[in-house]
Design a protein around this motif. Structure first.
Motif, PDB file in Angstrom:
ATOM      1  N   GLY A  19       0.784  -0.831  -0.286  1.00  0.00           N
ATOM      2  CA  GLY A  19      -0.143  -0.152   0.414  1.00  0.00           C
ATOM      3  C   GLY A  19       1.212   1.421  -0.138  1.00  0.00           C
ATOM      4  O   GLY A  19       1.891   1.394   0.446  1.00  0.00           O
ATOM      5  N   ARG A  20       0.055   2.498   0.078  1.00  0.00           N
ATOM      6  CA  ARG A  20       0.958   3.482  -0.502  1.00  0.00           C
ATOM      7  C   ARG A  20       1.850   4.317   1.400  1.00  0.00           C
ATOM      8  O   ARG A  20       0.658   4.745   2.182  1.00  0.00           O
ATOM      9  CB  ARG A  20       0.261   4.537  -0.503  1.00  0.00           C
ATOM     10  CG  ARG A  20      -0.409   4.387  -2.277  1.00  0.00           C
ATOM     11  CD  ARG A  20      -1.253   5.690  -3.061  1.00  0.00           C
ATOM     12  NE  ARG A  20      -1.367   5.991  -3.885  1.00  0.00           N
ATOM     13  CZ  ARG A  20      -1.810   6.021  -5.089  1.00  0.00           C
ATOM     14  NH1 ARG A  20      -2.341   7.325  -4.466  1.00  0.00           N
ATOM     15  NH2 ARG A  20      -1.884   5.483  -6.408  1.00  0.00           N
ATOM     16  N   HIS A  21       3.114   4.390   1.549  1.00  0.00           N
ATOM     17  CA  HIS A  21       2.827   5.722   2.253  1.00  0.00           C
ATOM     18  C   HIS A  21       3.518   6.544   2.584  1.00  0.00           C
ATOM     19  O   HIS A  21       4.030   7.552   2.629  1.00  0.00           O
ATOM     20  CB  HIS A  21       4.948   4.333   2.705  1.00  0.00           C
ATOM     21  CG  HIS A  21       4.824   3.109   2.741  1.00  0.00           C
ATOM     22  ND1 HIS A  21       3.716   2.587   3.340  1.00  0.00           N
ATOM     23  CD2 HIS A  21       5.451   2.677   2.131  1.00  0.00           C
ATOM     24  CE1 HIS A  21       4.273   1.045   3.827  1.00  0.00           C
ATOM     25  NE2 HIS A  21       4.750   0.521   2.434  1.00  0.00           N
ATOM     26  N   ASP A  22       2.275   7.400   2.066  1.00  0.00           N
ATOM     27  CA  ASP A  22       2.268   9.059   1.943  1.00  0.00           C
ATOM     28  C   ASP A  22       1.900   9.345   3.990  1.00  0.00           C
ATOM     29  O   ASP A  22       1.783   8.958   5.120  1.00  0.00           O
ATOM     30  CB  ASP A  22       0.955   9.571   1.839  1.00  0.00           C
ATOM     31  CG  ASP A  22       1.303   8.823  -0.346  1.00  0.00           C
ATOM     32  OD1 ASP A  22       2.327   9.004  -0.633  1.00  0.00           O
ATOM     33  OD2 ASP A  22      -0.349   9.393  -1.360  1.00  0.00           O
ATOM     34  N   PRO A  27      -2.548  17.090   3.058  1.00  0.00           N
ATOM     35  CA  PRO A  27      -3.175  17.058   1.589  1.00  0.00           C
ATOM     36  C   PRO A  27      -2.354  16.808   0.424  1.00  0.00           C
ATOM     37  O   PRO A  27      -0.874  16.713   0.573  1.00  0.00           O
ATOM     38  CB  PRO A  27      -4.087  18.514   1.207  1.00  0.00           C
ATOM     39  CG  PRO A  27      -4.173  19.585   2.541  1.00  0.00           C
ATOM     40  CD  PRO A  27      -3.106  18.984   3.417  1.00  0.00           C
ATOM     41  N   PRO A  28      -2.663  15.865  -0.065  1.00  0.00           N
ATOM     42  CA  PRO A  28      -1.763  15.349  -1.161  1.00  0.00           C
ATOM     43  C   PRO A  28      -0.891  15.960  -2.096  1.00  0.00           C
ATOM     44  O   PRO A  28       0.117  16.085  -2.339  1.00  0.00           O
ATOM     45  CB  PRO A  28      -3.527  14.517  -2.374  1.00  0.00           C
ATOM     46  CG  PRO A  28      -4.264  14.141  -1.049  1.00  0.00           C
ATOM     47  CD  PRO A  28      -4.240  15.459  -0.153  1.00  0.00           C
ATOM     48  N   SER A  29      -2.106  17.581  -2.378  1.00  0.00           N
ATOM     49  CA  SER A  29      -1.245  18.473  -3.302  1.00  0.00           C
ATOM     50  C   SER A  29       0.538  19.005  -2.369  1.00  0.00           C
ATOM     51  O   SER A  29       0.981  19.701  -3.270  1.00  0.00           O
ATOM     52  CB  SER A  29      -2.763  19.682  -3.633  1.00  0.00           C
ATOM     53  OG  SER A  29      -2.621  19.519  -2.005  1.00  0.00           O
ATOM     54  N   GLU A  30       0.148  18.523  -1.561  1.00  0.00           N
ATOM     55  CA  GLU A  30       1.216  19.553  -0.656  1.00  0.00           C
ATOM     56  C   GLU A  30       2.737  17.919   0.014  1.00  0.00           C
ATOM     57  O   GLU A  30       3.839  18.735   0.069  1.00  0.00           O
ATOM     58  CB  GLU A  30       0.836  20.048   0.579  1.00  0.00           C
ATOM     59  CG  GLU A  30       0.101  21.252   0.431  1.00  0.00           C
ATOM     60  CD  GLU A  30      -0.034  21.897   1.727  1.00  0.00           C
ATOM     61  OE1 GLU A  30       0.390  21.478   2.800  1.00  0.00           O
ATOM     62  OE2 GLU A  30      -1.313  22.408   2.218  1.00  0.00           O
ATOM     63  N   LEU A  31       2.105  17.131  -0.761  1.00  0.00           N
ATOM     64  CA  LEU A  31       3.155  16.470  -0.815  1.00  0.00           C
ATOM     65  C   LEU A  31       4.406  15.875  -1.899  1.00  0.00           C
ATOM     66  O   LEU A  31       3.652  16.277  -3.377  1.00  0.00           O
ATOM     67  CB  LEU A  31       2.642  14.713  -0.633  1.00  0.00           C
ATOM     68  CG  LEU A  31       1.392  14.305   0.532  1.00  0.00           C
ATOM     69  CD1 LEU A  31       0.888  12.690  -0.068  1.00  0.00           C
ATOM     70  CD2 LEU A  31       2.649  14.451   1.594  1.00  0.00           C
ATOM     71  N   THR A  98       8.458   6.090  -4.642  1.00  0.00           N
ATOM     72  CA  THR A  98       6.879   6.562  -3.952  1.00  0.00           C
ATOM     73  C   THR A  98       6.145   7.556  -3.679  1.00  0.00           C
ATOM     74  O   THR A  98       4.767   7.853  -3.471  1.00  0.00           O
ATOM     75  CB  THR A  98       5.564   5.808  -5.447  1.00  0.00           C
ATOM     76  OG1 THR A  98       5.250   4.516  -4.855  1.00  0.00           O
ATOM     77  CG2 THR A  98       6.362   5.910  -6.761  1.00  0.00           C
ATOM     78  N   ALA A  99       6.486   7.420  -2.613  1.00  0.00           N
ATOM     79  CA  ALA A  99       6.364   7.446  -1.139  1.00  0.00           C
ATOM     80  C   ALA A  99       5.891   9.090  -0.704  1.00  0.00           C
ATOM     81  O   ALA A  99       7.003  10.093  -1.294  1.00  0.00           O
ATOM     82  CB  ALA A  99       6.593   7.248   0.200  1.00  0.00           C
ATOM     83  N   GLY A 100       4.676  10.079  -0.502  1.00  0.00           N
ATOM     84  CA  GLY A 100       4.289  11.450  -0.767  1.00  0.00           C
ATOM     85  C   GLY A 100       4.948  11.885   0.767  1.00  0.00           C
ATOM     86  O   GLY A 100       4.438  11.471   1.864  1.00  0.00           O
ATOM     87  N   VAL A 101       6.181  12.293   0.609  1.00  0.00           N
ATOM     88  CA  VAL A 101       6.679  12.891   1.812  1.00  0.00           C
ATOM     89  C   VAL A 101       6.870  15.041   2.112  1.00  0.00           C
ATOM     90  O   VAL A 101       6.401  15.472   0.982  1.00  0.00           O
ATOM     91  CB  VAL A 101       7.919  13.100   2.346  1.00  0.00           C
ATOM     92  CG1 VAL A 101       8.222  11.478   2.496  1.00  0.00           C
ATOM     93  CG2 VAL A 101       9.129  12.870   0.545  1.00  0.00           C
ATOM     94  N   VAL A 102       6.777  15.417   3.062  1.00  0.00           N
ATOM     95  CA  VAL A 102       6.992  16.853   2.730  1.00  0.00           C
ATOM     96  C   VAL A 102       8.408  16.858   2.932  1.00  0.00           C
ATOM     97  O   VAL A 102       9.150  16.395   4.400  1.00  0.00           O
ATOM     98  CB  VAL A 102       6.019  17.401   4.733  1.00  0.00           C
ATOM     99  CG1 VAL A 102       6.508  18.740   4.660  1.00  0.00           C
ATOM    100  CG2 VAL A 102       4.634  17.105   4.072  1.00  0.00           C
ATOM    101  N   GLY A 103       8.990  17.521   2.248  1.00  0.00           N
ATOM    102  CA  GLY A 103      10.542  17.664   2.380  1.00  0.00           C
ATOM    103  C   GLY A 103      11.145  16.184   1.555  1.00  0.00           C
ATOM    104  O   GLY A 103      11.012  15.905   0.513  1.00  0.00           O
TER     105      GLY A 103
END
Length: 143
Positions: A19-22, A27-31, A98-103
């Motif tokens: 599964g995804r590791h966001d 919010p997805p737009s800021e990842l 492909t994980a969505g992260v901040v930074g």
């Protein structure tokens, strides 16, 4: 045929079932993504992973059965084993990339620096051992 399907299904099963590791709560737009993930709904990813896992189980059962009967040379597990481990690393590494992260995605760097050489080594081993077995195999030389 079953060995090829098994080797191809392991990374897909790993990818689909992890599964995804966001990053949660953002919010997805800021990842930020090191690599953009495939645009597939999460439910479909899990379904693909389950189907791939069923293929892994079926192919493994077929190959074990064939090994016990002597119709699949057991030495070829020395090729298939590293391919399966490489598939696990590839499937899980793709999720990290492909994980969505901040930074910064530090895990992506580690996957590239450590996972890349590990996968390359496993693939080289499998190719070398496969070539050696293919050149030396004698149909009457089955254990």
């Amino acid at each position: 045929m079953a060995a090829a399907v098994l080797a191809a299904a392991v990374p897909v099963a790993t990818w689909g079932l992890l599964g995804r590791h966001d990053h949660q709560g953002v919010p997805p737009s800021e990842l930020d993504h090191a690599v953009e993930p495939l645009d597939i709904p999460a439910g479909l990813e899990a379904a693909i992973g389950v189907v791939a896992l069923l293929l892994v189980g079926a192919c493994t059962a077929l190959l074990v059965r064939a090994s016990r009967r002597g119709t699949f040379d057991r030495r070829w597990w020395q090729v298939l084993g590293p391919l399966l481990v490489a598939g696990l690393v590839i499937g899980s590494g793709w999720r990290v990339l492909t994980a969505g992260v901040v930074g910064a995605n530090i895990g992506a760097g580690l996957v590239i620096m450590i996972g890349g050489p590990v996968v390359a080594g496993l693939l080289l081993w499998a190719a070398g051992r496969g070539l050696w077995l293919a050149r030396r195999s004698d149909p009457s030389d089955k254990p």
